[in-house]
Design a protein around this motif. Structure first.
Motif, PDB file in Angstrom:
ATOM      1  N   TRP A   1       0.846  -1.202   0.000  1.00 23.50           N
ATOM      2  CA  TRP A   1       0.000   0.000   0.000  1.00 23.50           C
ATOM      3  C   TRP A   1       0.879   1.249   0.000  1.00 23.50           C
ATOM      4  O   TRP A   1       0.621   2.213  -0.727  1.00 23.50           O
ATOM      5  N   THR A   2       1.939   1.226   0.806  1.00 24.33           N
ATOM      6  CA  THR A   2       2.861   2.357   0.855  1.00 24.33           C
ATOM      7  C   THR A   2       3.486   2.603  -0.511  1.00 24.33           C
ATOM      8  O   THR A   2       3.553   3.748  -0.975  1.00 24.33           O
ATOM      9  N   GLY A   3       3.935   1.534  -1.163  1.00 19.57           N
ATOM     10  CA  GLY A   3       4.530   1.682  -2.486  1.00 19.57           C
ATOM     11  C   GLY A   3       3.555   2.258  -3.496  1.00 19.57           C
ATOM     12  O   GLY A   3       3.921   3.117  -4.306  1.00 19.57           O
ATOM     13  N   ILE A   4       2.312   1.793  -3.447  1.00 25.59           N
ATOM     14  CA  ILE A   4       1.296   2.317  -4.366  1.00 25.59           C
ATOM     15  C   ILE A   4       1.038   3.794  -4.070  1.00 25.59           C
ATOM     16  O   ILE A   4       0.904   4.606  -4.999  1.00 25.59           O
ATOM     17  N   CYS A   5       0.985   4.161  -2.808  1.00 25.82           N
ATOM     18  CA  CYS A   5       0.795   5.584  -2.461  1.00 25.82           C
ATOM     19  C   CYS A   5       1.951   6.423  -2.990  1.00 25.82           C
ATOM     20  O   CYS A   5       1.729   7.491  -3.572  1.00 25.82           O
ATOM     21  N   TYR A   6       3.182   5.943  -2.796  1.00 28.04           N
ATOM     22  CA  TYR A   6       4.319   6.682  -3.351  1.00 28.04           C
ATOM     23  C   TYR A   6       4.169   6.837  -4.861  1.00 28.04           C
ATOM     24  O   TYR A   6       4.447   7.904  -5.414  1.00 28.04           O
ATOM     25  N   ALA A   7       3.743   5.784  -5.539  1.00 26.49           N
ATOM     26  CA  ALA A   7       3.539   5.864  -6.983  1.00 26.49           C
ATOM     27  C   ALA A   7       2.467   6.910  -7.317  1.00 26.49           C
ATOM     28  O   ALA A   7       2.634   7.690  -8.265  1.00 26.49           O
ATOM     29  N   GLN A   8       1.391   6.949  -6.531  1.00 29.69           N
ATOM     30  CA  GLN A   8       0.333   7.946  -6.754  1.00 29.69           C
ATOM     31  C   GLN A   8       0.868   9.364  -6.584  1.00 29.69           C
ATOM     32  O   GLN A   8       0.387  10.293  -7.231  1.00 29.69           O
ATOM     33  N   PHE A   9       1.868   9.523  -5.710  1.00 31.13           N
ATOM     34  CA  PHE A   9       2.482  10.839  -5.499  1.00 31.13           C
ATOM     35  C   PHE A   9       3.565  11.129  -6.537  1.00 31.13           C
ATOM     36  O   PHE A   9       4.207  12.171  -6.490  1.00 31.13           O
ATOM     37  N   GLY A  10       3.796  10.194  -7.457  1.00 33.10           N
ATOM     38  CA  GLY A  10       4.806  10.393  -8.483  1.00 33.10           C
ATOM     39  C   GLY A  10       6.223  10.196  -7.966  1.00 33.10           C
ATOM     40  O   GLY A  10       7.179  10.677  -8.578  1.00 33.10           O
ATOM     41  N   ASP A  11       6.372   9.489  -6.864  1.00 35.84           N
ATOM     42  CA  ASP A  11       7.674   9.260  -6.242  1.00 35.84           C
ATOM     43  C   ASP A  11       8.151   7.843  -6.562  1.00 35.84           C
ATOM     44  O   ASP A  11       8.004   6.915  -5.768  1.00 35.84           O
ATOM     45  N   GLY A  12       8.706   7.693  -7.765  1.00 42.86           N
ATOM     46  CA  GLY A  12       9.143   6.387  -8.228  1.00 42.86           C
ATOM     47  C   GLY A  12      10.264   5.797  -7.392  1.00 42.86           C
ATOM     48  O   GLY A  12      10.336   4.580  -7.214  1.00 42.86           O
ATOM     49  N   GLU A  13      11.130   6.649  -6.883  1.00 47.11           N
ATOM     50  CA  GLU A  13      12.257   6.149  -6.084  1.00 47.11           C
ATOM     51  C   GLU A  13      11.764   5.416  -4.834  1.00 47.11           C
ATOM     52  O   GLU A  13      12.187   4.292  -4.545  1.00 47.11           O
ATOM     53  N   ASN A  14      10.859   6.036  -4.089  1.00 49.28           N
ATOM     54  CA  ASN A  14      10.335   5.382  -2.881  1.00 49.28           C
ATOM     55  C   ASN A  14       9.398   4.222  -3.218  1.00 49.28           C
ATOM     56  O   ASN A  14       9.355   3.233  -2.489  1.00 49.28           O
ATOM     57  N   ALA A  15       8.655   4.324  -4.315  1.00 51.28           N
ATOM     58  CA  ALA A  15       7.806   3.204  -4.737  1.00 51.28           C
ATOM     59  C   ALA A  15       8.680   1.995  -5.050  1.00 51.28           C
ATOM     60  O   ALA A  15       8.384   0.869  -4.625  1.00 51.28           O
ATOM     61  N   ASN A  16       9.770   2.220  -5.760  1.00 51.48           N
ATOM     62  CA  ASN A  16      10.699   1.135  -6.088  1.00 51.48           C
ATOM     63  C   ASN A  16      11.355   0.575  -4.820  1.00 51.48           C
ATOM     64  O   ASN A  16      11.554  -0.642  -4.711  1.00 51.48           O
ATOM     65  N   ALA A  17      11.665   1.447  -3.871  1.00 52.99           N
ATOM     66  CA  ALA A  17      12.266   0.978  -2.615  1.00 52.99           C
ATOM     67  C   ALA A  17      11.317   0.020  -1.889  1.00 52.99           C
ATOM     68  O   ALA A  17      11.769  -0.953  -1.273  1.00 52.99           O
ATOM     69  N   ARG A  18      10.019   0.264  -1.967  1.00 53.05           N
ATOM     70  CA  ARG A  18       9.047  -0.635  -1.332  1.00 53.05           C
ATOM     71  C   ARG A  18       9.055  -1.995  -2.032  1.00 53.05           C
ATOM     72  O   ARG A  18       8.964  -3.034  -1.389  1.00 53.05           O
TER      73      ARG A  18
END
Length: 180
Positions: free
Chosen positions: A156-173
């Motif tokens: 869920w955290t990774g998807i939220c980061y993706a929704q915020f356009g934060d690919g780096e943190n989404a990928n980290a998840r």
């Protein structure tokens, strides 16, 4: 017949929503899964109008407006209820509040992100809004306190980061899941 079930949800909400002290419709009792706050020295979990409840209700009303429009039916009651809902609240430090007021959170951090339902899987918090920025601050706060990293909460955290356009943190998840 399925449309009748969807319409009956509105009747349920009419019965459950009450006018709060601010004149807006509130859901009480209300809670946010797995979290608690401190009230008068006690750990509590039930209040009026948790953010997740408001976001689910708003999404329902928006979806019903779309459905009834497609069916050529009136949407007035859905629009009226949506406009009367209590607004989501933002803390003094700019975070989306999980409950309807700025309450002291318990020191133990929970994994879930229920107050970010409007980012994902819901749609009620849109990019370019003050609530969108406040939701991002809430996500950062939860992560800084050790939340959102186990199992489904990590996804869920990774998807939220993706929704915020934060690919780096989404990928980290995603990478975190490889080692979890």
């Amino acid at each position: 017949a399925n449309i009748d079930i969807l319409r009956d949800i509105y009747v349920f909400l009419e019965d459950r929503l009450t006018e709060g002290s601010n004149g807006k419709l509130c859901l009480s009792p209300s809670t946010s899964p797995e979290t608690r706050f401190v009230h008068q020295g006690e750990y509590c979990s039930v209040t009026a109008t948790a953010a997740m409840d408001l976001q689910i209700i708003e999404d329902y009303l928006l979806y019903m407006t779309e459905l009834e429009t497609l069916l050529g039916c009136s949407t007035e009651k859905y629009d009226r209820m949506r406009l009367a809902l209590a607004p989501l609240q933002i803390s003094s430090d700019g975070r989306l509040l999980e409950y309807g007021e700025d309450l002291e959170e318990t020191p133990d951090c929970h994994q879930h992100l229920s107050h970010l339902y409007g980012i994902y899987p819901g749609t009620s918090i849109q990019p370019g809004t003050e609530l969108f920025c406040a939701a991002r601050k809430a996500l950062d706060d939860r992560m800084n306190r050790g939340g959102g990293v186990n199992g489904w909460a990590n996804i869920w955290t990774g998807i939220c980061y993706a929704q915020f356009g934060d690919g780096e943190n989404a990928n980290a998840r995603l990478r975190f899941m490889e080692t979890d």
